[in-house]
Design a protein around this motif. Structure first.
Motif, PDB file in Angstrom:
ATOM      1  N   TYR B 229      51.154  32.626  34.035  1.00 55.62           N
ATOM      2  CA  TYR B 229      50.896  30.796  33.858  1.00 55.62           C
ATOM      3  C   TYR B 229      51.754  30.627  32.546  1.00 55.62           C
ATOM      4  CZ  TYR B 229      48.089  27.258  31.585  1.00 55.62           C
ATOM      5  OH  TYR B 229      47.872  25.881  31.336  1.00 55.62           O
ATOM      6  N   TYR B 230      52.061  31.287  31.746  1.00 49.15           N
ATOM      7  CA  TYR B 230      53.406  30.460  30.706  1.00 49.15           C
ATOM      8  C   TYR B 230      54.642  30.425  31.631  1.00 49.15           C
ATOM      9  CZ  TYR B 230      50.569  30.401  26.704  1.00 49.15           C
ATOM     10  OH  TYR B 230      49.992  30.131  25.271  1.00 49.15           O
ATOM     11  N   LYS B 231      55.365  31.281  32.466  1.00 50.98           N
ATOM     12  CA  LYS B 231      56.242  31.222  32.911  1.00 50.98           C
ATOM     13  C   LYS B 231      56.374  30.205  34.264  1.00 50.98           C
ATOM     14  CE  LYS B 231      58.820  34.874  32.667  1.00 50.98           C
ATOM     15  NZ  LYS B 231      57.886  36.258  31.994  1.00 50.98           N
ATOM     16  N   THR B 232      55.277  30.125  35.216  1.00 58.03           N
ATOM     17  CA  THR B 232      55.215  29.136  36.109  1.00 58.03           C
ATOM     18  C   THR B 232      53.829  28.598  35.874  1.00 58.03           C
ATOM     19  OG1 THR B 232      53.288  30.670  36.530  1.00 58.03           O
ATOM     20  CG2 THR B 232      55.131  31.262  37.037  1.00 58.03           C
ATOM     21  N   GLY B 233      53.481  28.122  35.059  1.00 57.35           N
ATOM     22  CA  GLY B 233      52.430  27.390  35.094  1.00 57.35           C
ATOM     23  C   GLY B 233      50.769  27.297  36.050  1.00 57.35           C
ATOM     24  N   LYS B 234      51.402  28.195  36.611  1.00 53.15           N
ATOM     25  CA  LYS B 234      50.144  28.569  37.478  1.00 53.15           C
ATOM     26  C   LYS B 234      49.466  29.574  37.237  1.00 53.15           C
ATOM     27  CE  LYS B 234      49.580  29.642  42.240  1.00 53.15           C
ATOM     28  NZ  LYS B 234      49.873  30.967  42.923  1.00 53.15           N
ATOM     29  N   ARG B 235      47.885  29.095  37.576  1.00 50.41           N
ATOM     30  CA  ARG B 235      46.662  30.222  37.387  1.00 50.41           C
ATOM     31  C   ARG B 235      46.296  30.965  38.096  1.00 50.41           C
ATOM     32  NH1 ARG B 235      43.431  25.288  34.879  1.00 50.41           N
ATOM     33  NH2 ARG B 235      44.363  25.008  33.295  1.00 50.41           N
ATOM     34  N   ILE B 236      46.323  32.295  37.847  1.00 45.37           N
ATOM     35  CA  ILE B 236      45.756  33.186  38.934  1.00 45.37           C
ATOM     36  C   ILE B 236      44.239  33.589  38.561  1.00 45.37           C
ATOM     37  CG2 ILE B 236      46.060  35.545  39.395  1.00 45.37           C
ATOM     38  CD1 ILE B 236      48.062  33.458  40.244  1.00 45.37           C
ATOM     39  N   ALA B 237      43.541  34.264  38.972  1.00 40.97           N
ATOM     40  CA  ALA B 237      41.810  34.255  38.638  1.00 40.97           C
ATOM     41  C   ALA B 237      42.183  35.744  38.729  1.00 40.97           C
ATOM     42  CB  ALA B 237      40.813  34.157  39.486  1.00 40.97           C
ATOM     43  N   MET B 238      40.988  36.701  38.413  1.00 41.84           N
ATOM     44  CA  MET B 238      40.879  37.864  37.333  1.00 41.84           C
ATOM     45  C   MET B 238      39.470  38.872  38.091  1.00 41.84           C
ATOM     46  SD  MET B 238      41.604  40.749  36.121  1.00 41.84           S
ATOM     47  CE  MET B 238      41.395  42.286  36.242  1.00 41.84           C
ATOM     48  N   LYS B 239      39.227  39.090  38.540  1.00 37.43           N
ATOM     49  CA  LYS B 239      38.261  40.630  39.491  1.00 37.43           C
ATOM     50  C   LYS B 239      38.283  41.535  38.569  1.00 37.43           C
ATOM     51  CE  LYS B 239      35.677  41.695  42.723  1.00 37.43           C
ATOM     52  NZ  LYS B 239      34.847  40.987  44.978  1.00 37.43           N
ATOM     53  N   PRO B 240      37.866  42.220  38.088  1.00 40.04           N
ATOM     54  CA  PRO B 240      37.460  43.904  37.884  1.00 40.04           C
ATOM     55  C   PRO B 240      35.787  44.220  38.682  1.00 40.04           C
ATOM     56  CG  PRO B 240      36.263  42.760  35.877  1.00 40.04           C
ATOM     57  CD  PRO B 240      36.922  41.310  36.686  1.00 40.04           C
ATOM     58  N   ALA B 241      36.495  45.239  38.693  1.00 41.25           N
ATOM     59  CA  ALA B 241      35.346  46.452  40.254  1.00 41.25           C
ATOM     60  C   ALA B 241      34.946  47.494  40.112  1.00 41.25           C
ATOM     61  CB  ALA B 241      36.318  45.366  41.505  1.00 41.25           C
ATOM     62  N   GLY B 242      33.502  47.811  40.130  1.00 40.55           N
ATOM     63  CA  GLY B 242      33.422  48.650  40.404  1.00 40.55           C
ATOM     64  C   GLY B 242      33.832  49.518  38.924  1.00 40.55           C
ATOM     65  N   GLY B 243      31.942  50.139  38.042  1.00 41.47           N
ATOM     66  CA  GLY B 243      32.051  50.481  36.357  1.00 41.47           C
ATOM     67  C   GLY B 243      31.594  49.457  35.790  1.00 41.47           C
ATOM     68  N   ILE B 244      31.083  48.438  36.176  1.00 37.40           N
ATOM     69  CA  ILE B 244      29.975  47.682  35.259  1.00 37.40           C
ATOM     70  C   ILE B 244      29.023  47.177  35.697  1.00 37.40           C
ATOM     71  CG2 ILE B 244      30.711  45.352  34.330  1.00 37.40           C
ATOM     72  CD1 ILE B 244      33.644  45.355  35.767  1.00 37.40           C
ATOM     73  N   SER B 245      27.981  48.150  35.431  1.00 35.94           N
ATOM     74  CA  SER B 245      26.442  48.298  35.743  1.00 35.94           C
ATOM     75  C   SER B 245      25.599  47.668  34.784  1.00 35.94           C
ATOM     76  CB  SER B 245      26.555  49.121  36.098  1.00 35.94           C
ATOM     77  OG  SER B 245      26.320  50.516  35.175  1.00 35.94           O
ATOM     78  N   LYS B 246      26.485  47.576  33.389  1.00 39.31           N
ATOM     79  CA  LYS B 246      25.158  47.007  31.958  1.00 39.31           C
ATOM     80  C   LYS B 246      25.560  45.772  31.312  1.00 39.31           C
ATOM     81  CE  LYS B 246      22.763  50.816  32.387  1.00 39.31           C
ATOM     82  NZ  LYS B 246      21.982  51.108  33.374  1.00 39.31           N
ATOM     83  N   SER B 247      24.651  44.618  31.363  1.00 37.37           N
ATOM     84  CA  SER B 247      24.900  43.077  30.916  1.00 37.37           C
ATOM     85  C   SER B 247      26.053  43.470  29.789  1.00 37.37           C
ATOM     86  CB  SER B 247      23.713  42.894  30.273  1.00 37.37           C
ATOM     87  OG  SER B 247      22.592  42.725  31.522  1.00 37.37           O
ATOM     88  N   LYS B 248      25.756  44.640  29.035  1.00 46.22           N
ATOM     89  CA  LYS B 248      26.635  44.969  27.095  1.00 46.22           C
ATOM     90  C   LYS B 248      27.708  43.941  27.209  1.00 46.22           C
ATOM     91  CE  LYS B 248      26.003  46.586  22.563  1.00 46.22           C
ATOM     92  NZ  LYS B 248      25.514  47.144  22.385  1.00 46.22           N
ATOM     93  N   LEU B 249      28.472  45.985  29.081  1.00 51.10           N
ATOM     94  CA  LEU B 249      29.599  45.805  29.260  1.00 51.10           C
ATOM     95  C   LEU B 249      30.477  44.135  29.583  1.00 51.10           C
ATOM     96  CD1 LEU B 249      32.101  47.582  29.461  1.00 51.10           C
ATOM     97  CD2 LEU B 249      31.439  48.565  31.506  1.00 51.10           C
ATOM     98  N   ALA B 250      28.955  43.471  30.213  1.00 51.50           N
ATOM     99  CA  ALA B 250      29.700  42.727  30.797  1.00 51.50           C
ATOM    100  C   ALA B 250      29.614  41.576  29.924  1.00 51.50           C
ATOM    101  CB  ALA B 250      28.775  41.722  32.334  1.00 51.50           C
ATOM    102  N   LEU B 251      29.533  41.301  29.326  1.00 49.92           N
ATOM    103  CA  LEU B 251      29.583  40.301  28.181  1.00 49.92           C
ATOM    104  C   LEU B 251      30.739  40.761  26.821  1.00 49.92           C
ATOM    105  CD1 LEU B 251      25.829  40.025  26.429  1.00 49.92           C
ATOM    106  CD2 LEU B 251      27.367  37.868  27.909  1.00 49.92           C
ATOM    107  N   HIS B 252      31.165  41.872  26.715  1.00 48.44           N
ATOM    108  CA  HIS B 252      32.699  42.566  26.696  1.00 48.44           C
ATOM    109  C   HIS B 252      33.216  42.281  27.818  1.00 48.44           C
ATOM    110  CE1 HIS B 252      30.407  46.169  23.688  1.00 48.44           C
ATOM    111  NE2 HIS B 252      30.040  44.756  23.496  1.00 48.44           N
ATOM    112  N   TYR B 253      32.730  42.034  28.152  1.00 47.41           N
ATOM    113  CA  TYR B 253      34.424  41.030  29.438  1.00 47.41           C
ATOM    114  C   TYR B 253      34.646  40.469  28.870  1.00 47.41           C
ATOM    115  CZ  TYR B 253      35.298  45.886  31.971  1.00 47.41           C
ATOM    116  OH  TYR B 253      36.246  46.924  32.512  1.00 47.41           O
ATOM    117  N   LEU B 254      33.513  39.346  29.087  1.00 44.79           N
ATOM    118  CA  LEU B 254      33.875  37.871  28.807  1.00 44.79           C
ATOM    119  C   LEU B 254      33.743  37.166  27.829  1.00 44.79           C
ATOM    120  CD1 LEU B 254      29.904  36.352  30.414  1.00 44.79           C
ATOM    121  CD2 LEU B 254      32.436  36.335  31.586  1.00 44.79           C
TER     122      LEU B 254
END
Lengths: 390, 303
Positions: B229-254
């Motif tokens: 983003y700093y190099k190009t000004g373009k935003r890229i989205a992110m998707k972690p997948a698999g192994g996130i099954s608990k709320s607490k862990l999801a909050l830590h990701y956020l």
């Protein structure tokens, strides 16, 4: 590259605005007044003087502690000498270990209370006192307890001997941990102790005195007396002390070195510095930046080896500064008792004035100062600064 | 947008210090998320979920049921958001698209011989074009990990670019399958390749192997996104997948997302969770916050 990088900026306001998550003050018991811990008992000071200890985050008075004068110091040293000659010198190593293990376990059991008091009295974030100071203090006692009965075998053809009475003077940045750091090895090696905590942060050392009393350590083996510079000087100059252990400023270290020159006292001086970070262009930059952040903002920078100087290879200078600024933006400055606080209160008003004085000098000399855009709590605290070269 | 794009030498991607990145990732888990921050975080996490079914046994009925769930997460709790998308195989795109109607929930389809990616390029392109023609809004492709390990970065780059072209208007998620990459250095390098080749999202895992997403791996990828983003000004989205099954862990990701990329990424256009069982755990936590007591799993949908 066509894009102007200076127009791109990440926004971190929401990462700092978390709902309060305060640790509860009521889980810690603080007496209204603390006496001197001499010969296994809390005794009123011969000086008849007390001074207030305050919470630097709120400037409220937490308690008052005794101010030991030369006569009190003498009483403590006599108790320590007596305990050394009559009891501790003759106690078998594994017996000594038993007491130290007991203290270690009791520090663990009272970990929450100790952490809260450490944060209230010194201003450091509860996250650090909970996750670092108190567990590490307990670990020091465990570690040295293990050494006691192995000293005999550790140095072939030599026999480790105790020195006698150790006078120990510790600073305000890691009050309980420094007490553990000094007391545990002294006990393991068979010495007795007169320890003086810093005047702004006496409470956890006094709590440790309560633990030591409860652990039934023979009276006089550990004596904890409170007071400021004069009390420290009385310890350093007492003729019946065999060893001075000091952690603190370079200046006071020099004074101690001069005072004990020509005597038989041994010394350990652990003094401060201005440690340097050096970053080259092939370094993993994000982790290097994290190292810089931990190096300088851990415990509000109140660390003897805080990384207060930063050298960056010119080719990655801009990138590193950008990353540092972003990382500083996400630090949470606030109530030390809040579990999310990264930077708490400066330890005392005097220390804050010292810091502000140096900030003034830095700006006067022409350096560009960068501060996080976060709001600063009104009382004694700061946000951390990054000085860029002229 | 970037006017001119210079393609960097990917063998020069930054190195990652393993101890440092794991230490930093664990620091996010020390944040204490309470009260309204917790409720807002949980609702946001729900809204970021790509509700996923990728089984050989998937049927039209199963997909329709999942699409219903996407729009009615828990009717006993009024005002809940929908999930972000349904993630299915290409053969199920049409069924999902019809079942979701104009609900706003997107249809994501895996493609390019998911999960191994061991197929010729023309098969991968046809797979992708089929999914898009069936109505997929998003394509989740896998990179050729074998070629990547052989150092054939240009092959990997060209393949991503070709699939991106086949996507047309669909947004492209590039799955690195970090569990097969082995080191953080390679995760970083693969992230850089994917972003420069045209990825709209970078995604950790297929969910078909373990380890899937971890916090340190996600952190490496978020930092790659920030540098890009700093190099190009373009935003890229992110998707972690698999192994996130608990709320607490999801909050830590956020928390991690918020502290690395900031608040502009805190929505489901720029961040997704690839998960199937996470939704129910979040719903249980939300009901606990609302009613003060935990409810039995029997009160929530099965899957």
């Amino acid at each position: 590259m066509a894009t102007k990088n200076n127009t791109i900026k990440l926004k971190f306001d929401s990462s700092r605005n978390l709902a309060p998550a305060p640790e509860s003050k009521s889980a810690a018991k603080i007496n209204e007044r603390y006496d001197l811990f001499i010969n296994g008992k809390f005794e009123k000071p011969l000086s008849k003087k007390y001074f207030a200890t305050i919470n630097p985050a709120t400037e409220e008075k937490l308690s008052e502690v005794a101010e030991a004068n030369a006569a009190d110091v003498n009483k403590a040293v006599e108790a320590a000498r007596n305990a050394y000659e009559k009891t501790w010198k003759k106690t078998s190593p594994k017996e000594r270990a038993k007491y130290i293990y007991r203290i270690a376990r009791m520090v663990q059991e009272k970990a929450r209370e100790l952490a809260i008091i450490e944060t209230l009295d010194g201003g450091k974030p509860i996250r650090e006192s909970r996750d670092f100071d108190v567990p590490t203090a307990a670990n020091h006692f465990f570690y040295y307890a293990g050494w006691a009965d192995k000293l005999e075998y550790a140095f072939p053809n030599r026999t480790a001997q105790p020195l006698g009475v150790a006078g120990q003077i510790i600073p305000w940045n890691f009050p309980l941990l420094m007490a553990a750091w000094k007391i545990a090895p002294a006990l393991a090696t068979g010495n007795t102790v007169v320890l003086k905590p810093a005047e702004t942060t006496s409470l956890t050392a006094l709590k440790l005195a309560e633990i030591i009393q409860e652990a039934d350590l023979p009276p006089g083996v550990v004596n904890i007396i409170t007071g400021a510079g004069d009390t420290g000087a009385a310890i350093v100059n007492h003729p019946d002390i065999n060893k001075i252990a000091f952690t603190g400023s370079t200046n006071v270290g020099k004074i101690i070195q001069r005072a004990i020159a020509g005597t038989n006292k041994k010394a350990t001086l652990e003094l401060g510095g201005k440690a340097a970070n050096i970053i080259f262009d092939d370094a993993p930059l994000d982790q290097a930046v994290e190292g810089v952040i931990n190096g300088i903002f851990f415990n509000q920078g109140h660390v003897c080896c805080a990384g207060s100087r930063l050298y960056v290879q010119e080719s990655v200078f801009k990138t590193v500064v950008q990353k540092l600024k972003d990382r500083m933006e996400s630090l949470i400055v606030g109530d030390p008792l809040d579990k999310n606080t990264d930077i708490g209160a400066i330890n005392s008003k005097e220390q804050l004035e010292v810091i502000n004085k140096y900030l003034g000098i830095g700006q006067k000399e022409g350096a560009e100062m960068y501060q996080s855009t976060c709001a600063i709590p009104k009382k004694v605290s700061f946000a951390g600064q990054l000085f860029l070269p002229m | 947008m970037v006017a001119t794009k210079t393609i960097p030498d990917f063998s020069l991607s930054p190195h990652i210090d393993q101890v440092g990145v794991e230490e930093r990732a664990s620091r996010f888990t020390k944040r204490s998320i309470k009260n309204e921050t917790k409720i807002n975080g949980l609702k946001l996490a729900l809204n970021m979920i790509d509700l996923t079914t990728l089984e050989g046994k998937d049927t039209d009925g199963k997909v329709k049921q999942l699409c219903y769930k996407a729009q009615h997460l828990h009717d006993a709790y009024p005002g809940l958001p929908t999930v972000a998308a349904i993630c299915v195989y290409p053969s199920m795109v049409k069924v999902a698209k019809k079942a979701l109607g104009d609900s706003g929930v997107k249809v994501a389809s895996v493609s390019t011989a998911f999960p191994s990616g061991q197929a010729p390029r023309d098969v991968k392109i046809r797979d992708t074009k089929f999914a898009v023609s069936e109505g997929a809004d998003e394509i989740d492709m896998v990179i050729s990990r074998g070629k990547f390990h052989m150092g054939e970065y240009n092959f990997v780059f060209d393949e991503i670019a070709a699939v991106k072209e086949a996507c047309g208007n669909a947004r492209l998620k590039v799955i690195l399958e970090t569990g097969e990459l082995g080191t953080y250095d390679k995760v970083r390098r693969a992230s850089d390749i994917a972003m420069y080749a045209g990825a709209d999202f970078i995604k950790t895992s297929t969910g078909k192997m373990s380890p899937a997403a971890t916090m340190p791996v996600t952190l490496v990828m978020l930092e790659a996104i920030r540098d890009f983003y700093y190099k190009t000004g373009k935003r890229i989205a992110m998707k972690p997948a698999g192994g996130i099954s608990k709320s607490k862990l999801a909050l830590h990701y956020l928390v991690m997302l918020n502290e690395v990329l900031g608040e502009e990424w805190m929505n489901n256009h720029w961040f997704r969770f690839g998960a199937s069982s996470l939704a129910n755990d979040i719903l249980m936590q939300l009901m606990k916050q609302k009613t003060g007591v935990y409810q039995s799993a029997d009160y929530f949908s099965l899957d």
